[in-house]
Structures are given as structure tokens and as C-alpha cells.
Motif scaffolding. Structure first.
Motif, PDB file in Angstrom:
ATOM      1  N   LEU A 141       0.824  -1.205   0.000  1.00  0.00           N
ATOM      2  CA  LEU A 141       0.000   0.000   0.000  1.00  0.00           C
ATOM      3  C   LEU A 141       0.861   1.261   0.000  1.00  0.00           C
ATOM      4  O   LEU A 141       0.510   2.261  -0.632  1.00  0.00           O
ATOM      5  CB  LEU A 141      -0.936   0.001   1.217  1.00  0.00           C
ATOM      6  N   PHE A 142       2.003   1.211   0.701  1.00  0.00           N
ATOM      7  CA  PHE A 142       2.910   2.361   0.709  1.00  0.00           C
ATOM      8  C   PHE A 142       3.457   2.612  -0.694  1.00  0.00           C
ATOM      9  O   PHE A 142       3.534   3.766  -1.145  1.00  0.00           O
ATOM     10  CB  PHE A 142       4.057   2.121   1.693  1.00  0.00           C
ATOM     11  N   CYS A 143       3.849   1.540  -1.381  1.00  0.00           N
ATOM     12  CA  CYS A 143       4.395   1.680  -2.743  1.00  0.00           C
ATOM     13  C   CYS A 143       3.342   2.225  -3.706  1.00  0.00           C
ATOM     14  O   CYS A 143       3.635   3.092  -4.542  1.00  0.00           O
ATOM     15  CB  CYS A 143       4.915   0.336  -3.251  1.00  0.00           C
ATOM     16  N   VAL A 144       2.107   1.708  -3.580  1.00  0.00           N
ATOM     17  CA  VAL A 144       1.020   2.194  -4.440  1.00  0.00           C
ATOM     18  C   VAL A 144       0.758   3.671  -4.180  1.00  0.00           C
ATOM     19  O   VAL A 144       0.610   4.473  -5.100  1.00  0.00           O
ATOM     20  CB  VAL A 144      -0.259   1.360  -4.216  1.00  0.00           C
ATOM     21  N   ALA A 145       0.709   4.046  -2.890  1.00  0.00           N
ATOM     22  CA  ALA A 145       0.457   5.441  -2.528  1.00  0.00           C
ATOM     23  C   ALA A 145       1.589   6.348  -3.000  1.00  0.00           C
ATOM     24  O   ALA A 145       1.349   7.461  -3.485  1.00  0.00           O
ATOM     25  CB  ALA A 145       0.278   5.562  -1.014  1.00  0.00           C
ATOM     26  N   ALA A 146       2.833   5.869  -2.873  1.00  0.00           N
ATOM     27  CA  ALA A 146       3.980   6.675  -3.305  1.00  0.00           C
ATOM     28  C   ALA A 146       3.954   6.888  -4.817  1.00  0.00           C
ATOM     29  O   ALA A 146       4.234   7.989  -5.313  1.00  0.00           O
ATOM     30  CB  ALA A 146       5.283   5.991  -2.893  1.00  0.00           C
ATOM     31  N   ALA A 153       1.250   6.724  -6.832  1.00  0.00           N
ATOM     32  CA  ALA A 153       0.124   7.604  -7.164  1.00  0.00           C
ATOM     33  C   ALA A 153       0.442   9.052  -6.796  1.00  0.00           C
ATOM     34  O   ALA A 153       0.147   9.985  -7.556  1.00  0.00           O
ATOM     35  CB  ALA A 153      -1.138   7.138  -6.437  1.00  0.00           C
ATOM     36  N   GLY A 154       1.069   9.227  -5.624  1.00  0.00           N
ATOM     37  CA  GLY A 154       1.446  10.572  -5.207  1.00  0.00           C
ATOM     38  C   GLY A 154       2.479  11.196  -6.125  1.00  0.00           C
ATOM     39  O   GLY A 154       2.419  12.385  -6.437  1.00  0.00           O
ATOM     40  N   GLY A 155       3.439  10.387  -6.567  1.00  0.00           N
ATOM     41  CA  GLY A 155       4.462  10.889  -7.492  1.00  0.00           C
ATOM     42  C   GLY A 155       3.862  11.329  -8.818  1.00  0.00           C
ATOM     43  O   GLY A 155       4.242  12.370  -9.356  1.00  0.00           O
ATOM     44  N   ILE A 156       2.921  10.532  -9.346  1.00  0.00           N
ATOM     45  CA  ILE A 156       2.263  10.890 -10.602  1.00  0.00           C
ATOM     46  C   ILE A 156       1.454  12.174 -10.437  1.00  0.00           C
ATOM     47  O   ILE A 156       1.498  13.074 -11.292  1.00  0.00           O
ATOM     48  CB  ILE A 156       1.366   9.738 -11.088  1.00  0.00           C
ATOM     49  N   ALA A 157       0.712  12.253  -9.313  1.00  0.00           N
ATOM     50  CA  ALA A 157      -0.100  13.447  -9.056  1.00  0.00           C
ATOM     51  C   ALA A 157       0.781  14.688  -8.899  1.00  0.00           C
ATOM     52  O   ALA A 157       0.461  15.765  -9.410  1.00  0.00           O
ATOM     53  CB  ALA A 157      -0.952  13.242  -7.802  1.00  0.00           C
ATOM     54  N   TRP A 158       1.913  14.524  -8.197  1.00  0.00           N
ATOM     55  CA  TRP A 158       2.821  15.654  -7.987  1.00  0.00           C
ATOM     56  C   TRP A 158       3.455  16.099  -9.312  1.00  0.00           C
ATOM     57  O   TRP A 158       3.597  17.304  -9.566  1.00  0.00           O
ATOM     58  CB  TRP A 158       3.902  15.263  -6.988  1.00  0.00           C
ATOM     59  N   ALA A 159       3.820  15.133 -10.158  1.00  0.00           N
ATOM     60  CA  ALA A 159       4.400  15.466 -11.457  1.00  0.00           C
ATOM     61  C   ALA A 159       3.381  16.207 -12.328  1.00  0.00           C
ATOM     62  O   ALA A 159       3.725  17.183 -13.005  1.00  0.00           O
ATOM     63  CB  ALA A 159       4.881  14.201 -12.165  1.00  0.00           C
ATOM     64  N   ALA A 160       2.120  15.741 -12.294  1.00  0.00           N
ATOM     65  CA  ALA A 160       1.072  16.406 -13.079  1.00  0.00           C
ATOM     66  C   ALA A 160       0.829  17.823 -12.567  1.00  0.00           C
ATOM     67  O   ALA A 160       0.668  18.766 -13.351  1.00  0.00           O
ATOM     68  CB  ALA A 160      -0.225  15.585 -13.010  1.00  0.00           C
ATOM     69  N   TYR A 161       0.829  17.971 -11.246  1.00  0.00           N
ATOM     70  CA  TYR A 161       0.625  19.287 -10.648  1.00  0.00           C
ATOM     71  C   TYR A 161       1.795  20.212 -10.985  1.00  0.00           C
ATOM     72  O   TYR A 161       1.602  21.384 -11.332  1.00  0.00           O
ATOM     73  CB  TYR A 161       0.481  19.141  -9.132  1.00  0.00           C
ATOM     74  N   GLY A 162       3.011  19.675 -10.904  1.00  0.00           N
ATOM     75  CA  GLY A 162       4.189  20.467 -11.232  1.00  0.00           C
ATOM     76  C   GLY A 162       4.217  20.872 -12.689  1.00  0.00           C
ATOM     77  O   GLY A 162       4.637  21.987 -13.037  1.00  0.00           O
TER      78      GLY A 162
END
Length: 346
Positions: free
Chosen positions: A164-169, A171-180
Motif C-alpha cells: 500500500l505504501f508503494c502504491v500510494a507513493a 500515485a502521489g508521485g504521478i499526481a505531484w508530477a502532473a501538478y508540477g
């Protein structure tokens, strides 16, 4: 600022259309922006519009006042404002922006519509895999061993937590890249150059940039701007690193006395039909009309290209999702086949 606000796409579309209509009606710019203060709901938007209104009262141009708002307005909007003011074609520039952002909003809606079911399947697959990791840990404990069907070393409560940590990381990385990317923190210049080399996406990206560049050339030439400055501004408005890279080459070519056709042809970057129309316009003395026709044609193609882009993008993401699911199914199948062979009688 990390979370510096930006204007919503729907607000920007309506703002462009209202401004174009009021400017064409002959309403003075300062009066227009005083009215705009009451048309926005959010306190942030009201503050930005109020600051623009105050800057206009002090004698600043609209493009400079909007640029002072930081990242509230997208870069393309600011560039096109500058072009519109410089050429006296501000209403046309605003309408072009409104149409562009309307197409972009429609493309994004289509993109997510196409991805709705594959993303649902992916979420379900992630849930099933997590449940499998957890339940296999329980079964393994009762059997006095360890059962790892995926072969990743993730079993039981600990394995589920890591999973779950890997999945969250991820997903968070993709979301952060899209936001950036949306905020402009990430440099897209290398990516833009790479995309232009791709078979389908390259043609689409080239068409979109060429449509913006051609309209700017038409507007700047019609407004009486000198050729070198007009071409330089048009290449910037294309909003693509590959077009921007051509600025020094074209600047040198035009300074040495070459025609527009010669300058653009020497780059080996522009389509033949575009160059032919440019040459015909130059030689016949109807360059404005030629650029107007090219602008309309490539704007139409750009609208079609944006729809294609949404379908292609959704297809690529869908293929990635399906690939992940097939890989996981294959891993599970190999585990169970292995178990069957191990338990066959000798």
C-alpha cells in the motif's frame, strides 16, 4: 508560492469572451476591468482583478498588469495578450484563446471519459492484489509456511503495508508530477522536442504549435510590426521548445536579406504546403491574405488534432493499465502452475 492560485479554465474562457465582446463594443479598458471585479466569486480572483484594474488606472498596459499577477494566468494567455495589444488585434486574440481553452477543456473531459472504465479496473485490481497478499499471509501462517503468489516477497500484514505504501507513493508521485507540470515547475522543453519526433503525437504537437505561430504572424504583419520582430514573437507564441530553437537561425537569415520563404525553408522544419502558401503570398504581395488563410486552416486542424490527442493519450494510458494487469495475472498464473507441478505425483 507552492500553492499559488491559478484561474480556473471555465473562468478564463468566459473572461476571454467577455473581454473580446466589450473591447469590440468600444468600452474603455479601465471601465471593463472595474466591471470584472463583481463578476468573480472567489476572493483570490477578485483580488487579482482589482490589482489589474488598479494597474490600468496607473497607466500600465493590460499585458503588463496581467503578467504582474504571477502564475495566476497561464503563459500562453499572457503571450497572446501581448500580441493582441501590439498588433491592435486584441479581440481576435482573446477569441482565439477562448476557442483554444474550450477545445482543451473538451479534450480533457473526453480523455477522462475514455479512461473511466480502465481506471476502475485498475483500482479493483490493486484492491484484489492487496487482499491476496494479506490473505495468503494468513493461510501461510496456518499452514506453517510462507505463500508468496506474486513472487515479490510481500506476504501478510507487513507485505500489505509495504504494498500500500508503494502504491500510494507511485500515485502521489504521478499526481505531484502532473501538478508540477501544470504549474510550470517542470521543464517540458526536452519532452516537447522528443514528442515532435514521434509518429502520431509529433504531427499533432506540430500542428498545434504551427496554428498558434501562423495566427501570430498574421496578426503582427497586419499590425505593421517589422518582419524580424514579428517572426521572433510568432515563434515564441508557438509555445514549443523546437520552434523556439529556430529563433536565432531565422533571425540571422532575415537579417541577411533573405525572404520569409527562404528563411523558413532553410530550417527544414515546416510542411511543404505551408511553405508554398507563404511563398505565393510573398511573391504576389498578398502575404496578409495568405497568412489569414493559413491561420484559419491550421486553427481548424489544431481543433481536430486536440481531439485526436485526447484519444491517443487515453489509449496509451489504457495500454499501460492493461499491461500492468496482464503482468500481474501472468505472475499469479505462473505461481499456481508451479504449485500444480510441485504437487504432481512422481
Amino acid at each position: 508560492m507552492l500553492l499559488e492560485p491559478r484561474i480556473r479554465k471555465s473562468e478564463l474562457i468566459e473572461l476571454c469572451r467577455r473581454l473580446a465582446m466589450q473591447i469590440e463594443a468600444g468600452i474603455e479598458m479601465r471601465a471593463i476591468w472595474k466591471r470584472e471585479i463583481d463578476r468573480f466569486v472567489s476572493p483570490t480572483s477578485r483580488r487579482v482583478v482589482r490589482e489589474i484594474s488598479r494597474a490600468l488606472d496607473q497607466g500600465q498596459s493590460l499585458s503588463d498588469a496581467a503578467a504582474a499577477a504571477g502564475t495566476y494566468f497561464p503563459p500562453l494567455f499572457l503571450r497572446m495578450l501581448k500580441v493582441g495589444e501590439t498588433t491592435g488585434a486584441l479581440p481576435e486574440a482573446l477569441r482565439l484563446l477562448a476557442d483554444y481553452y474550450e477545445e482543451e477543456r473538451s479534450r480533457r473531459a473526453l480523455f477522462w471519459k475514455l479512461l473511466a472504465w480502465p481506471l476502475t479496473e485498475l483500482v479493483l485490481a490493486i484492491g484484489v492484489i492487496g487482499f491476496l497478499i494479506w490473505v495468503m499471509g494468513i493461510i501461510g501462517n496456518k499452514a506453517g509456511g510462507s505463500i508468496d503468489p506474486l513472487g515479490f516477497g510481500l506476504v501478510g500484514d507487513t507485505g500489505l503495508a509495504i504494498y500500500l505504501f508503494c502504491v500510494a507513493a507511485l500515485a502521489g508521485g504521478i499526481a505531484w508530477a502532473a501538478y508540477g507540470w501544470r504549474r510550470g515547475w517542470l521543464s517540458l522543453r526536452p519532452l516537447q522536442r522528443l514528442v515532435l519526433r514521434l509518429p502520431v503525437l509529433g504531427r499533432i504537437a506540430h500542428t498545434l504549435a504551427l496554428a498558434r505561430m501562423t495566427w501570430t504572424m498574421y496578426a503582427t504583419f497586419r499590425g505593421g510590426m517589422d518582419v524580424i520582430s514579428a517572426v521572433d514573437l510568432a515563434l515564441q507564441t508557438a509555445d514549443n521548445a523546437a520552434f523556439d530553437d529556430l529563433r536565432p537561425m531565422l533571425h540571422r537569415s532575415l537579417q541577411s536579406g533573405n525572404s520569409l520563404y527562404q528563411g523558413f525553408a532553410e530550417t527544414h522544419f515546416f510542411p511543404g504546403e505551408w511553405l508554398d502558401a507563404l511563398r505565393a503570398g510573398e511573391e504576389s504581395g498578398t502575404l496578409d491574405a495568405a497568412l489569414d488563410g493559413l491561420s484559419r486552416e491550421y486553427t481548424r486542424r489544431a481543433a481536430s488534432a486536440m481531439k485526436t490527442l485526447s484519444i491517443v493519450g487515453a489509449g496509451l494510458v489504457m495500454a499501460l493499465i492493461v499491461g500492468v494487469m496482464v503482468f500481474l495475472i501472468f505472475r499469479l498464473a505462473m505461481f499456481y502452475i508451479g504449485q500444480i507441478y510441485e504437487n504432481l505425483p512422481a
